[in-house]
Enzyme design. Structure first.
Site, PDB file in Angstrom:
ATOM      1  N   ARG A   1       0.834  -1.198   0.000  1.00  0.00           N
ATOM      2  CA  ARG A   1       0.000   0.000   0.000  1.00  0.00           C
ATOM      3  C   ARG A   1       0.869   1.247   0.000  1.00  0.00           C
ATOM      4  O   ARG A   1       1.985   1.238   0.493  1.00  0.00           O
ATOM      5  CB  ARG A   1      -0.920   0.020   1.223  1.00  0.00           C
ATOM      6  CG  ARG A   1      -2.133  -0.891   1.098  1.00  0.00           C
ATOM      7  CD  ARG A   1      -3.070  -0.788   2.286  1.00  0.00           C
ATOM      8  NE  ARG A   1      -2.457  -1.322   3.482  1.00  0.00           N
ATOM      9  CZ  ARG A   1      -1.936  -0.590   4.458  1.00  0.00           C
ATOM     10  NH1 ARG A   1      -1.996   0.737   4.402  1.00  0.00           N
ATOM     11  NH2 ARG A   1      -1.388  -1.162   5.494  1.00  0.00           N
TER      12      ARG A   1
ATOM     13  N   TYR B   1      -1.432  -3.558  -6.855  1.00  0.00           N
ATOM     14  CA  TYR B   1      -1.254  -4.252  -5.569  1.00  0.00           C
ATOM     15  C   TYR B   1      -2.561  -4.276  -4.762  1.00  0.00           C
ATOM     16  O   TYR B   1      -3.295  -3.276  -4.695  1.00  0.00           O
ATOM     17  CB  TYR B   1      -0.146  -3.576  -4.739  1.00  0.00           C
ATOM     18  CG  TYR B   1      -0.144  -4.139  -3.341  1.00  0.00           C
ATOM     19  CD1 TYR B   1       0.374  -5.417  -3.099  1.00  0.00           C
ATOM     20  CD2 TYR B   1      -0.731  -3.455  -2.287  1.00  0.00           C
ATOM     21  CE1 TYR B   1       0.295  -5.986  -1.840  1.00  0.00           C
ATOM     22  CE2 TYR B   1      -0.803  -4.007  -1.019  1.00  0.00           C
ATOM     23  CZ  TYR B   1      -0.287  -5.272  -0.801  1.00  0.00           C
ATOM     24  OH  TYR B   1      -0.370  -5.828   0.442  1.00  0.00           O
TER      25      TYR B   1
ATOM     26  N   ASP C   1      -9.464  -9.865   8.721  1.00  0.00           N
ATOM     27  CA  ASP C   1      -8.968  -8.505   8.437  1.00  0.00           C
ATOM     28  C   ASP C   1      -9.987  -7.404   8.699  1.00  0.00           C
ATOM     29  O   ASP C   1      -9.608  -6.333   9.138  1.00  0.00           O
ATOM     30  CB  ASP C   1      -8.501  -8.440   6.974  1.00  0.00           C
ATOM     31  CG  ASP C   1      -7.643  -7.217   6.682  1.00  0.00           C
ATOM     32  OD1 ASP C   1      -6.805  -6.860   7.536  1.00  0.00           O
ATOM     33  OD2 ASP C   1      -7.804  -6.609   5.608  1.00  0.00           O
TER      34      ASP C   1
ATOM     35  N   HIS D   1     -10.885  -2.527  11.316  1.00  0.00           N
ATOM     36  CA  HIS D   1      -9.759  -3.330  10.830  1.00  0.00           C
ATOM     37  C   HIS D   1      -9.507  -4.448  11.848  1.00  0.00           C
ATOM     38  O   HIS D   1      -8.533  -4.409  12.598  1.00  0.00           O
ATOM     39  CB  HIS D   1      -8.536  -2.412  10.693  1.00  0.00           C
ATOM     40  CG  HIS D   1      -7.392  -3.028   9.956  1.00  0.00           C
ATOM     41  ND1 HIS D   1      -6.091  -2.597  10.122  1.00  0.00           N
ATOM     42  CD2 HIS D   1      -7.342  -4.016   9.042  1.00  0.00           C
ATOM     43  CE1 HIS D   1      -5.290  -3.302   9.329  1.00  0.00           C
ATOM     44  NE2 HIS D   1      -6.022  -4.170   8.672  1.00  0.00           N
TER      45      HIS D   1
ATOM     46  N   CYS E   1       0.533  -7.927  11.611  1.00  0.00           N
ATOM     47  CA  CYS E   1       0.827  -8.120  13.040  1.00  0.00           C
ATOM     48  C   CYS E   1       0.142  -9.375  13.573  1.00  0.00           C
ATOM     49  O   CYS E   1      -0.053  -9.525  14.780  1.00  0.00           O
ATOM     50  CB  CYS E   1       0.382  -6.909  13.853  1.00  0.00           C
ATOM     51  SG  CYS E   1       1.425  -5.474  13.590  1.00  0.00           S
TER      52      CYS E   1
ATOM     53  N   SER F   1      -1.717  -3.980  10.047  1.00  0.00           N
ATOM     54  CA  SER F   1      -1.364  -4.919   8.976  1.00  0.00           C
ATOM     55  C   SER F   1      -0.091  -5.676   9.336  1.00  0.00           C
ATOM     56  O   SER F   1       0.867  -5.087   9.851  1.00  0.00           O
ATOM     57  CB  SER F   1      -1.126  -4.167   7.671  1.00  0.00           C
ATOM     58  OG  SER F   1      -2.261  -3.423   7.328  1.00  0.00           O
TER      59      SER F   1
HETATM   60  O1  SAT Z   1      -3.948  -3.384   2.279  1.00  0.00           O
HETATM   61  S1  SAT Z   1      -3.727  -4.790   2.005  1.00  0.00           S
HETATM   62  O2  SAT Z   1      -4.976  -5.492   1.995  1.00  0.00           O
HETATM   63  O3  SAT Z   1      -3.046  -4.935   0.726  1.00  0.00           O
HETATM   64  C1  SAT Z   1      -2.740  -5.460   3.196  1.00  0.00           C
HETATM   65  C2  SAT Z   1      -2.900  -4.800   4.488  1.00  0.00           C
HETATM   66  O4  SAT Z   1      -2.243  -3.796   4.686  1.00  0.00           O
HETATM   67  O5  SAT Z   1      -3.673  -5.268   5.345  1.00  0.00           O
HETATM   68 MN    MN Z   2      -5.345  -5.386   6.944  1.00  0.00          MN
END
Ligand code: SAT
Ligand code: MN
Length: 591
Positions: free
Chosen positions: A80, A219, A299, A248, A272, A270
């Site tokens: 990202r 991405y 997520d 999140h 972790c 992210s």
């Molecule tokens: O943003 S992504 O889904 O590519 C990965 C993340 O940061 O959780």
């Molecule tokens: Mn995430």
């Protein structure tokens, strides 16, 4: 002389605003062809074959990994890009100091200039999708227009994509028309990979218009618009207006030997360990005693108060876009089993017999690195540290049947946490909802490879939403506080830290399956059958309340992990206070 009026194009759907938008986008981007995605298996196979033919995807070893593929990103497009991600609200203050901001008019102009003619020679895919079980009142739909077949294939794994989603959009738009209401029932996401030029890359959000424009990246988080862009940035905005929360967070169900199941939502930044916690395998003694773990999501969590006052949650996603490096039989056997077939791998390394490889898979060795070069340790890790797998959640052995429940699951506890080498004890409980919101609002974590930029720096990441909250954090904290009202039966709130280290940099806590020991304490607190020690930072486990895992040498070591140091903590509080001051103009008095 009057021009002959051209016949309007035949409608593609029963949603006129969708047809009109698709026609406008086609006029702007000039694709060679337009493909409306139906989400069928035949369509998916055709996409995969096309990408195999042009080299976008490489088939992996069909004996060990049937139906699996490797995609190699442009090396400048692997994470990202927070510095190129904007929230475009009419009033700059609404986006808050936590977001980059651009005026909507300017942002549209800038993006439309990039999109002009960008799909010449390409196919434009129209991807209707539903975030959440297709018949759930908590679910929301979107349509992504993209010129990337890789994005389409990923969206099919990550969302309920195709005919059923379109049918829901048509139904909801007819209902809205019948009620004489204005506005769209779906989020409009426009995406092009452009030339993958980082200098011509932006991810723009228009929450007031329920719209997203993303250019120049293929991405995940930049390009699969249902995920971070819709399900967090736009949804958090909608959630505030409509009285729910878009977070999140993973969602995991813990079934105890008594047969009751407690659903826990946990926010970690992210990379972790959300996926690992969501798919945890209990230590042997717990398994034998009857503990089971059910994965609902890894997520994102959408939750809203139900008629009973509890928060009810769905996972808006249908798949996992997980970090590959570190995923192993030791850390996450469920994930490993999930990705044995029908998985798209991105930026992993390869063994000499065409199996995917990453750091942590010790039983094999890499032959080719993520860029396709013969592996040479001098070039760095074989797999990119943010290499990913995309896979349908239904393939996960611990996938909960309740993940498909349109009503969602009731949340017993909310857990915040990050990577903190120091300061933060293994677990503590907030005294009440307001304190819990404070704990979430002031949480911090060391940065990871999920976003571009330096790794390992402690930064404040309130509720793990720093990159994802689509509006002013002050308003967001106030929205969280507003759930504490008469009739509410709110979850208890906790903070955990699996990542504390000793003076030599070794982790003090084993993590992974052993984290169930902490969840057991949390469930005990929720049920009200274990007591806690009241301290100035919150409630801590009583000595002996959390059983010592074998890898923690003695009770003194366990006591260290469970404790906090008052002077380090006062520095922490001062830093937290300073961080909150950035949102001063809209910070709720409760904090
Ligand atoms: O943003 S992504 O889904 O590519 C990965 C993340 O940061 O959780
Ligand atoms: Mn995430």
């Amino acid at each position: 002389m009057n021009a002959v009026p051209s016949t309007p194009p035949a409608p593609n759907t029963r949603c006129a605003s969708l047809d009109a938008w698709v026609a406008d986008v086609a006029a702007l981007t000039c694709p060679d062809a337009i493909h409306w995605c139906d989400g069928s298996a035949a369509e998916y196979d055709a996409l995969l074959s096309g990408m195999q033919a042009d080299g976008t995807l490489l088939p992996l070893n069909p004996d060990t990994h049937p139906g699996c593929w490797l995609h190699r990103s442009d090396p400048d497009d692997v994470a990202r890009v927070e510095h190129l991600t904007f929230v475009c609200t009419r009033d700059r203050d609404d986006a808050g100091p936590n977001n980059h901001w651009m005026a909507p008019d300017e942002a549209h102009r800038k993006m439309d200039a990039l999109f002009e003619g960008c799909m010449r020679g390409r196919t434009m895919y129209v991807v209707p999708y539903c975030m959440g079980p297709i018949d759930s009142p908590l679910a929301r739909c979107g349509v992504e227009i993209t010129d990337s077949p890789y994005v389409v294939a990923n969206m099919r794994l990550m969302t309920r994509m195709g005919a059923a989603a379109l049918a829901r959009i048509e139904r909801e738009s007819a209902d809205r028309d019948a009620a004489g209401e204005q506005g769209d029932v779906f989020v409009r996401g426009l995406h092009s990979i452009g030339e993958l030029d980082p200098a011509r890359r932006f991810i723009m959000h228009f929450p007031e218009e329920l719209a997203i424009k993303s250019f120049g990246s293929g991405y995940g988080g930049n390009a699969l618009l249902g995920k971070k862009c819709h399900a967090l940035r736009i949804a958090s905005w909608q959630a505030r207006q409509e009285g729910w929360l878009a977070e999140h967070m993973l969602i995991v169900g813990i079934e105890t030997p008594r047969g009751d199941t407690h659903y826990i939502a946990a926010a970690f930044p992210s990379a972790c360990g959300k996926t690992n916690l969501a798919m945890l395998i209990p230590p042997a003694a717990y398994r034998e005693a009857g503990w089971k773990v059910w994965t609902v999501g890894d997520d994102i969590c959408w939750m809203r108060p139900g008629p009973d006052g509890r928060l009810w949650a769905i996972n808006p996603e249908a798949g996992f876009f997980g970090v590959a490096p570190g995923t192993s039989a030791a850390s996450n056997p469920n994930a490993l089993a999930t990705i044995q077939r029908d998985t798209i791998f991105t930026n992993v390394a390869l063994t000499d017999d065409g199996q995917p490889w990453w750091e942590g898979l010790d039983d094999r060795v890499p032959a080719t690195d993520w860029r396709g070069r013969p592996f040479d340790p001098a070039n760095g890790p074989a797999a990119h540290p943010n290499a990913r797998f995309t896979v349908s959640a239904a393939q996960c052995p611990s996938y909960s049947p309740r993940a498909e429940d349109p009503q969602g699951v009731p949340i017993s506890a909310i857990v915040f946490g990050g990577r903190r080498a120091t300061t933060m004890p293994l677990v503590f409980e907030a005294r009440d909802w307001t304190h819990g919101v404070y704990v979430g609002a002031t949480m911090a974590s060391e940065t990871t490879a999920a976003a571009t930029g330096q790794v390992g720096i402690v930064r404040r990441d309130p509720m793990a939403m720093k990159p994802f909250c689509g509006y002013h954090f002050g308003d967001y904290f106030a929205h969280w506080l507003s759930f504490d009202r008469p009739g509410a039966r709110l979850p208890k709130v906790f903070h955990v830290n699996w990542f504390r280290k000793d003076a030599d940099g070794r982790f003090l806590w084993p993590g992974f399956g052993e984290n169930l020991r902490v969840l057991e304490w949390i469930i005990g607190r929720v049920r009200g059958d274990v007591s806690a020690v009241d301290t100035e930072i919150g409630r801590l486990p009583c000595p002996g309340a959390i059983e010592r895992p074998a890898s923690v040498p003695d009770d003194a070591a366990l006591a260290t992990i469970l404790s906090y140091d008052a002077s380090t903590w006062s520095t922490e509080c001062a830093e937290a206070r300073q961080a909150l001051a950035a949102y001063r103009t809209r910070l709720p008095a409760g904090l």
